[in-house]
Design an enzyme around this catalytic site. Structure first.
Site, PDB file in Angstrom:
ATOM      1  N   LYS A  18       0.838  -0.899   0.013  1.00  0.00           N
ATOM      2  CA  LYS A  18       0.084  -0.106  -0.106  1.00  0.00           C
ATOM      3  C   LYS A  18       0.840   1.207   0.135  1.00  0.00           C
ATOM      4  O   LYS A  18       1.785   1.301   0.724  1.00  0.00           O
ATOM      5  CB  LYS A  18      -0.795  -0.002   1.216  1.00  0.00           C
ATOM      6  CG  LYS A  18      -1.880   1.169   1.279  1.00  0.00           C
ATOM      7  CD  LYS A  18      -2.605   0.753   2.606  1.00  0.00           C
ATOM      8  CE  LYS A  18      -4.078   1.840   2.864  1.00  0.00           C
ATOM      9  NZ  LYS A  18      -4.741   1.601   3.943  1.00  0.00           N
TER      10      LYS A  18
ATOM     11  N   SER B 288      -9.596   1.104   3.104  1.00  0.00           N
ATOM     12  CA  SER B 288      -8.973   1.917   2.148  1.00  0.00           C
ATOM     13  C   SER B 288      -7.565   1.306   1.480  1.00  0.00           C
ATOM     14  O   SER B 288      -7.140   1.797   0.409  1.00  0.00           O
ATOM     15  CB  SER B 288      -8.226   3.025   3.078  1.00  0.00           C
ATOM     16  OG  SER B 288      -7.228   2.609   4.025  1.00  0.00           O
TER      17      SER B 288
ATOM     18  N   SER C 231      -9.497  -1.232   7.201  1.00  0.00           N
ATOM     19  CA  SER C 231      -8.941  -0.941   5.859  1.00  0.00           C
ATOM     20  C   SER C 231      -8.417  -2.307   5.138  1.00  0.00           C
ATOM     21  O   SER C 231      -8.025  -2.232   4.039  1.00  0.00           O
ATOM     22  CB  SER C 231      -8.084   0.197   5.987  1.00  0.00           C
ATOM     23  OG  SER C 231      -8.805   1.481   6.027  1.00  0.00           O
TER      24      SER C 231
END
Lengths: 455, 472, 96
Positions: free
Chosen positions: A59, A134, A158
């Site tokens: 990420k 996310s 997330s």
């Protein structure tokens, strides 16, 4: 052989990621070089690390030296990470191959990846739909077959939300199990890095590589050294189901959940229904905590230190205010303002203080249940993925979607999502929560759910 | 009109590494922005490490010397104090809750003692920012508004500085290591804060000016407004800092990345023991115990290590207490001061001082040679370089080695001295005849010649006597 | 609690985030709704212990050992400064 496989994956990404948008950046050159190095080492008979050859997406909120660290924001468009995050050091040491940085909601604020300042990521199961967030880019990269394993960060779901929406497995480890040195902050008392993968086995492999104490993250103070963290458990953990987990849940998901719980019962698992009334308040407690910590974490982004902003700043109040106003997305600004509000001298006690007291209660209540039972079980998300562009822009509605995932972060406990069953194109995630450092039991049940799902 | 003054004193603590990271603290001796890392330069993802234990140990000692009451077994949180300023890389400063409260020094109340991290340096005129200083540990001492005049403040700060310096708890190798905020008001009028006064001596000037300013205003019937001012040391006046309409709100929250810490009774006892004898008490004891003058004792207690060396050597080597005190505060201190050195960071040890003084006091070297030995010891290339980079290096050479190397040991060979004198007499017949003609001073010319030849190893008085015998 | 546009603007100023009139109007409405809903936290734990730290692990102290970083690390940080003069970062010269 690693080189060949990585080259094939990179080719696939080139061909298909335009449709998905999982990556912010693909590290072709470095990935191929690392694969080549591994092939050479293998040929020379040298030992390889435990992640040898695994294609890994990270990420883009985790620092990798020399690579852009955007956090999905225009504010950091030109920021080049000057160092490696602890997890990146571990992956490199274990011969994992980092193939690129994954897209995400801006500064991890969002649960569908439409809040990336660059582009929305699409769900590989159906590109009309959101992948969750996310860590949506991380989940999509695994679900699309671009990466074997991905790293995400989880502050209130997330990792688990996108894992559930994309039909893969993800685990948010115990707060403090994995060093967050190099993870840009969202809410520091809740943030945790964890893996997303196609199986519990792969998730466990990655977690075993990255877990361990680190002097650069005080939250890891109670964690054993890397290599000494126990992730295994033999036997059948006792299971509790909080009835609050199913309130307001999509009926199709609830149905799959009941099917799972029946199957587990048939396998001889002891399942008890419990009630944790304070869970009702999880969303306010969680979001108020996030606002306060997030607004503090965002103070540093003033346009001076993290890459060119394309704007000459002449003064520190007006111009910096304008820069922040224009470079940050609405959801980020919303949270900053709310957090500022509840921590001002005037409102601190009325809001932030009460939030901290309420958090103590919910944590105690969850711990009490996990003191009696091995794990808590429920669905990961109370809804199925929604279509891109379909979701409300009303923040309260958006926040309420996280109701099932935030309790684990509030309590600092591990929580995983593992797919079970099928609803149309989607495979809803089932959530397994354990006590602090209780990853062994969580993985044991995850593997059991995978087995039952294959049946 | 009664003046009311309270001070907030920030002093850098004496540590090698920063408070929350392992970067070195010698910020002024390093190239700009070179002593920085992701933690102290506020990079996304940089998290604070555990606190520097040496810094904390200094804070406990400072609290103890101020007789402040420990926050015993209570969690001390580190909070985030939020404000935007370019030298503050994260947009907040990490600052602890009080470690101790309610103390007293020199009759002035101490409200609290806590620790925090220093920001970097920002030169407003040019906009330059250097983060080398960012993260250096500071102690903050907050006094009660108990001072009534600039003189009170000066006396208090003088005493505080004496204590801090004596116990070696503050950074003395860099400049700008102390900063003071002064709150000052006339009874019944609003309070004015003068921020960031950068030395103890400037506090006196700033307060003197500000009192005059406030009194003149009041006399003219102008109301004093509560405001923040800045002391300009060049012009010696305080000026109003432009204030935004939105008042500051630091939004203190506990830093979620820093585990709270608590200090046990044992830790506090160790700190109290370390500062059990304060320097003024020790000076009084030295004067009475060793019979030295109070002035000498006062200089000897500049540094604890210096005083320790004095006492140890007087006891172990049976030096004459007064003569040795003279030597320590005289010739030794002079060489240190000349190099802006403290005894403790000069590289000299008690052993060195003892050996050198012994050589001098037993006549093995002359006073001039003793100076030369000190210079030879203190000015090696390695040491000069180390001092430039703010590092500490212990001397390897002993005074005797240096004396040998430089040929400074007093010649015990009276034949050689005699020969040198004879030569000088032979080569300088004019001076000899001048002397004989009644110019007594001419003999010193001859003495000087002999000293040149013997490189200062011979004692001047002895030379003079030898020559006098020769030509008298 | 009354949420006004002025209050939202003031929070923007404190956070150094400039907002458009449209954003102010929108946030004013949303904040009122959010705080209305979130006031339910008062129902649990009021006045009780405040949870600041999840791990419950006490802080410890580290030895005073400087470890200068490789020069390249600092260079990479300097490289990111938006404006620089040699190794110095250049910030605005006005506090306004």
């Amino acid at each position: 052989m690693h080189h060949e496989r990585i080259a094939r994956l990179l080719e696939k990404i080139r061909r298909e990621d335009g449709r998905i948008g999982a990556f912010i950046e693909v590290y072709e050159k470095e990935a191929l070089a690392k694969a080549q190095e591994l092939d050479r080492k293998a040929k020379e008979g040298k030992p390889l690390g435990r992640l040898a050859g695994k294609a890994i997406a990270i990420k883009n909120i985790i620092a990798a030296r020399g690579k852009r660290l955007t956090a999905g924001s225009k504010m950091l468009e030109n920021y080049i990470a000057p160092y490696d995050a602890a997890v990146v050091e571990r992956i490199n040491a274990e011969d994992g191959i980092i193939i690129g940085s994954a897209n995400m909601d801006e500064f991890a604020c969002g649960s569908d990846n439409t809040h990336s300042a660059y582009f929305a990521t699409r769900n590989p199961l159906d590109p009309e739909y959101v992948p969750g967030g996310s860590s949506g880019g991380s989940a999509a990269a695994v679900a699309a077959g671009f990466a074997d394993i991905a790293l995400g960060s989880d502050t209130g779901g997330s990792i688990r939300c996108p894992a559930s929406f994309c039909g893969i497995t993800g685990i948010k480890p115990t707060y403090g199990l994995v060093s967050r040195y190099g993870l840009s902050d969202m809410a520091m008392s809740l943030d945790q890095i964890g893996p997303l993968a196609n199986s519990a086995k792969d998730a466990k492999l990655m977690l075993s590589a990255i877990a361990g104490r680190d002097a650069r993250d005080q939250a890891t103070g109670g964690t054993p050294e890397n290599g000494k963290v126990a992730l295994d458990f033999s036997g059948k953990p006792t299971i509790a189901v909080a009835k609050e987990f199913l309130e307001g849940c999509d009926e199709r998901i609830a149905k799959e959940f009941h099917r799972l719980s029946d199957s587990l019962g048939a396998e001889g698992y002891q399942i008890s229904e419990v009630s944790i009334p304070s869970l009702k308040h999880a969303i306010p407690i969680y979001y108020l905590t996030v606002f306060a910590e997030f607004s503090s974490a965002m103070q540093k982004f003033d346009g001076l230190r993290y890459g060119k902003t394309g704007r000459e700043l002449e003064n520190l109040t007006e111009d910096v205010g304008e820069l922040r106003g224009s470079k940050l997305g609405l959801e980020v600004k919303r949270r900053i303002l709310l957090g500022t509000f509840i921590t001002t001298k005037e409102y601190h006690d009325a809001w932030y203080g009460k939030t901290l007291s309420a958090r103590a209660v919910i944590k105690r209540d969850i711990e009490a249940v996990l003191g009696k039972y091995g794990v808590l079980l429920g669905p990961t998300m109370s809804t199925l993925p929604w279509k891109i562009g379909q979701k409300m822009e009303n923040p309260l509605e958006m926040y309420l979607a996280d109701i099932l995932t935030v309790p684990a972060n509030l309590a600092g406990i591990p929580a995983a999502s593992v797919p079970f069953g099928k609803i149309g194109k989607f495979r809803p995630g089932m959530q397994v929560l354990g006590s602090r450092y209780g990853e062994g039991k969580v993985f044991a049940l995850m593997e059991e759910i995978e087995r039952l799902d294959r049946k | 009109m009664k003046t009311i003054i309270g001070l907030e004193i920030h002093v850098q603590l004496n540590t090698k590494a920063k408070l929350f990271c392992e970067c070195p603290t010698n910020y002024g001796h390093a190239e700009a922005n070179s002593n920085i890392c992701p933690i102290c330069a506020g990079q996304p993802g940089g998290k604070p490490m555990q606190m520097n234990g040496e810094a904390i140990s200094h804070v406990l000692k400072i609290a103890s010397m101020l007789k402040a009451k420990p926050e015993l077994d209570k969690d001390v949180f580190v909070q985030r104090k939020h404000y935007f300023y370019p030298d503050l890389p994260s947009g907040y400063q990490r600052t602890s809750k009080p470690v101790a409260k309610d103390g007293k020094l020199n009759g002035i109340g101490i409200w609290e003692v806590h620790f925090e991290e220093d920001p970097g340096r920002y030169e407003l005129k040019k906009g330059f920012v250097d983060y080398n200083r960012s993260g250096v540990p500071l102690v903050e001492i907050v006094t009660a508004p108990d001072m009534r005049s600039p003189e009170d403040a000066r006396e208090f700060l003088g005493k505080l500085e004496q204590y801090l310096r004596y116990f070696n708890v503050i950074n003395e190798t860099e400049v700008g290591t102390m900063r003071i905020d002064a709150n000052i008001s006339q009874e019944g009028s609003a309070r004015v804060e003068i921020k960031n006064i950068n030395s103890f001596s400037n506090v006196y000037d700033a307060l003197s000016f500000e009192i005059k300013r406030q009194r003149t205003q009041i006399e003219q019937g102008v109301k004093i407004v509560q405001e923040t001012r800045h002391f300009d040391e060049n012009s010696g006046i305080t000026v109003r800092l432009r204030k935004k309409e939105t008042a500051d709100d630091y939004r203190y929250v506990p830093d979620p990345d820093i585990s709270p810490i608590s200090f046990s009774a044992a830790q506090w006892k160790a700190a109290a023991d370390a500062v059990a004898e304060l320097p003024d008490a020790r000076a009084a004891r030295l004067a009475s115990q060793y019979g030295i003058t109070p002035a000498d004792a006062g200089v000897i207690v500049i540094e604890k290590e210096f005083a320790d060396a004095y006492e140890r050597l007087v006891k172990e080597r049976k030096f004459d207490a007064q003569k040795f005190a003279n030597w320590m505060r005289g010739p030794l201190r002079k060489q240190l001061n000349y190099r802006n050195l403290l005894f403790r960071n000069s590289g000299l040890t008690a052993k060195h001082a003892g050996e050198l003084y012994e050589m001098f006091s037993t006549g093995q070297v002359t006073d001039k040679a003793a100076d030369q030995i000190l210079i030879g010891m203190l000015d090696t290339d390695i040491l000069i370089k180390a001092r430039e980079s703010g590092a500490y290096v212990e001397l390897r050479d002993t005074p005797r080695n240096v004396a040998n190397d430089l040929g400074l040991l007093k010649s015990s060979d009276s034949g050689a001295l005699k020969a040198a004198c004879e030569q000088a007499v032979k080569e300088n017949q004019k001076a000899v005849s001048d002397y004989k003609a009644g110019n007594a001073k001419s003999i010193f010319f001859l003495v000087g010649k002999v000293m040149q030849k013997t490189k200062g190893t011979a004692d001047a008085r002895e030379i003079e006597e030898t020559i006098r015998e020769m030509i008298g | 609690m009354e949420i006004s546009k002025d209050l939202v603007r003031k929070m923007g100023e404190l956070s150094r985030v400039k907002l458009s009139e449209a954003e102010l109007a929108r946030l004013e409405k949303e904040f009122a709704e959010l705080f209305g809903h979130f006031s339910s936290i008062e129902k649990i734990g009021a006045g009780g212990e405040r949870l600041f730290y999840v791990t419950g692990v006490q802080g410890s102290l580290r030895p005073d050992e400087p470890r200068p970083k490789a020069r390249g690390d600092a260079d990479a940080i300097v490289e990111n400064f938006a404006q620089k003069d040699g190794r110095l970062m250049v910030a605005p010269k006005s506090l306004d």
